[in-house]
Scaffold this motif. Structure first.
Motif, PDB file in Angstrom:
ATOM      1  N   GLN A 100      64.399  -7.110 -22.829  1.00 53.24           N
ATOM      2  CA  GLN A 100      64.066  -8.523 -22.654  1.00 53.24           C
ATOM      3  C   GLN A 100      63.394  -8.685 -21.300  1.00 53.24           C
ATOM      4  O   GLN A 100      63.648  -7.921 -20.374  1.00 53.24           O
ATOM      5  CB  GLN A 100      65.337  -9.377 -22.700  1.00 53.24           C
ATOM      6  CG  GLN A 100      66.104  -9.220 -24.000  1.00 53.24           C
ATOM      7  CD  GLN A 100      67.476  -9.841 -23.897  1.00 53.24           C
ATOM      8  OE1 GLN A 100      67.606 -11.037 -23.731  1.00 53.24           O
ATOM      9  NE2 GLN A 100      68.502  -9.019 -23.993  1.00 53.24           N
ATOM     10  N   ASN A 101      62.546  -9.708 -21.179  1.00 58.95           N
ATOM     11  CA  ASN A 101      61.840  -9.912 -19.913  1.00 58.95           C
ATOM     12  C   ASN A 101      61.711 -11.386 -19.588  1.00 58.95           C
ATOM     13  O   ASN A 101      61.912 -12.255 -20.436  1.00 58.95           O
ATOM     14  CB  ASN A 101      60.465  -9.247 -19.956  1.00 58.95           C
ATOM     15  CG  ASN A 101      59.543  -9.931 -20.932  1.00 58.95           C
ATOM     16  OD1 ASN A 101      59.145 -11.073 -20.756  1.00 58.95           O
ATOM     17  ND2 ASN A 101      59.183  -9.233 -22.003  1.00 58.95           N
ATOM     18  N   VAL A 102      61.343 -11.640 -18.347  1.00 58.29           N
ATOM     19  CA  VAL A 102      61.057 -12.995 -17.889  1.00 58.29           C
ATOM     20  C   VAL A 102      60.098 -12.892 -16.704  1.00 58.29           C
ATOM     21  O   VAL A 102      60.158 -11.935 -15.934  1.00 58.29           O
ATOM     22  CB  VAL A 102      62.347 -13.765 -17.505  1.00 58.29           C
ATOM     23  CG1 VAL A 102      63.011 -13.170 -16.275  1.00 58.29           C
ATOM     24  CG2 VAL A 102      62.071 -15.246 -17.306  1.00 58.29           C
ATOM     25  N   THR A 103      59.207 -13.851 -16.613  1.00 61.67           N
ATOM     26  CA  THR A 103      58.323 -13.999 -15.455  1.00 61.67           C
ATOM     27  C   THR A 103      58.666 -15.321 -14.794  1.00 61.67           C
ATOM     28  O   THR A 103      58.819 -16.334 -15.476  1.00 61.67           O
ATOM     29  CB  THR A 103      56.837 -13.995 -15.887  1.00 61.67           C
ATOM     30  OG1 THR A 103      56.557 -12.759 -16.555  1.00 61.67           O
ATOM     31  CG2 THR A 103      55.911 -14.165 -14.699  1.00 61.67           C
ATOM     32  N   VAL A 104      58.801 -15.289 -13.475  1.00 56.27           N
ATOM     33  CA  VAL A 104      59.139 -16.488 -12.712  1.00 56.27           C
ATOM     34  C   VAL A 104      58.106 -16.656 -11.613  1.00 56.27           C
ATOM     35  O   VAL A 104      57.753 -15.693 -10.932  1.00 56.27           O
ATOM     36  CB  VAL A 104      60.546 -16.369 -12.076  1.00 56.27           C
ATOM     37  CG1 VAL A 104      60.892 -17.624 -11.307  1.00 56.27           C
ATOM     38  CG2 VAL A 104      61.586 -16.072 -13.119  1.00 56.27           C
ATOM     39  N   LYS A 105      57.612 -17.884 -11.476  1.00 54.67           N
ATOM     40  CA  LYS A 105      56.670 -18.152 -10.393  1.00 54.67           C
ATOM     41  C   LYS A 105      56.972 -19.509  -9.789  1.00 54.67           C
ATOM     42  O   LYS A 105      57.641 -20.350 -10.405  1.00 54.67           O
ATOM     43  CB  LYS A 105      55.225 -18.079 -10.882  1.00 54.67           C
ATOM     44  CG  LYS A 105      54.819 -19.140 -11.877  1.00 54.67           C
ATOM     45  CD  LYS A 105      53.374 -18.942 -12.269  1.00 54.67           C
ATOM     46  CE  LYS A 105      52.873 -20.080 -13.131  1.00 54.67           C
ATOM     47  NZ  LYS A 105      51.440 -19.967 -13.395  1.00 54.67           N
ATOM     48  N   GLY A 106      56.519 -19.699  -8.573  1.00 60.27           N
ATOM     49  CA  GLY A 106      56.756 -20.970  -7.909  1.00 60.27           C
ATOM     50  C   GLY A 106      56.166 -20.974  -6.510  1.00 60.27           C
ATOM     51  O   GLY A 106      55.518 -20.016  -6.084  1.00 60.27           O
ATOM     52  N   ILE A 107      56.429 -22.068  -5.810  1.00 63.24           N
ATOM     53  CA  ILE A 107      55.969 -22.247  -4.439  1.00 63.24           C
ATOM     54  C   ILE A 107      57.165 -22.728  -3.616  1.00 63.24           C
ATOM     55  O   ILE A 107      57.742 -23.776  -3.915  1.00 63.24           O
ATOM     56  CB  ILE A 107      54.823 -23.275  -4.353  1.00 63.24           C
ATOM     57  CG1 ILE A 107      53.649 -22.834  -5.233  1.00 63.24           C
ATOM     58  CG2 ILE A 107      54.388 -23.478  -2.898  1.00 63.24           C
ATOM     59  CD1 ILE A 107      52.593 -23.908  -5.435  1.00 63.24           C
TER      60      ILE A 107
END
Length: 131
Positions: A22-29
């Motif tokens: 399973q995977n996840v991508t997380v992005k933000g500022i």
């Protein structure tokens, strides 16, 4: 070999086969007091119940406070990812705050855009470490 040892080995083999990637991508500022935070340490972690948590990825925010992490893990059941950010927003000199943010289960296998992560807001369970 005893029957118990054989049973344990077979049980482990069944668990390995039933685990799925399973995977996840997380992005933000990352922001503090309406300013972007450069060089904050961001870690993507999978919470585990019976064994130590798994670190999936880590990065430091760029000069604009932006980060993006991708992580994947073979897990029986669903992964329980969260982001841990080490920063010094609104701290005394020599201190660091450690903030954690849960990732919604429906974002597993997708991109979770946290948009602006406001570090000046204290989150539940947050820790402060001082030298």
């Amino acid at each position: 070999m005893s029957r118990l040892a054989i049973f344990l080995l077979l049980s482990l083999a069944v668990f390995e086969v039933s685990a799925k990637l399973q995977n996840v991508t997380v992005k933000g500022i990352a922001v503090c007091n309406k300013r972007r935070v450069a060089n904050a340490h961001v870690v993507l972690i999978d919470k585990d119940t019976l064994d130590p948590n798994d670190e999936l990825a880590q990065i430091h925010t760029n000069k604009e406070g932006e980060f993006e992490l991708f992580g994947e893990e073979d897990e029986i059941g669903k992964i329980e990812p969260f982001v841990r950010i080490h920063h010094n927003c609104n701290t005394k000199p020599g201190c660091e705050r450690v903030s954690e943010y849960q990732i919604p289960q429906e974002k597993i296998g997708e991109v979770y855009d946290m948009t602006y992560v406001t570090l000046d807001i204290i989150v539940h369970g947050e820790k402060t470490k001082c030298n």
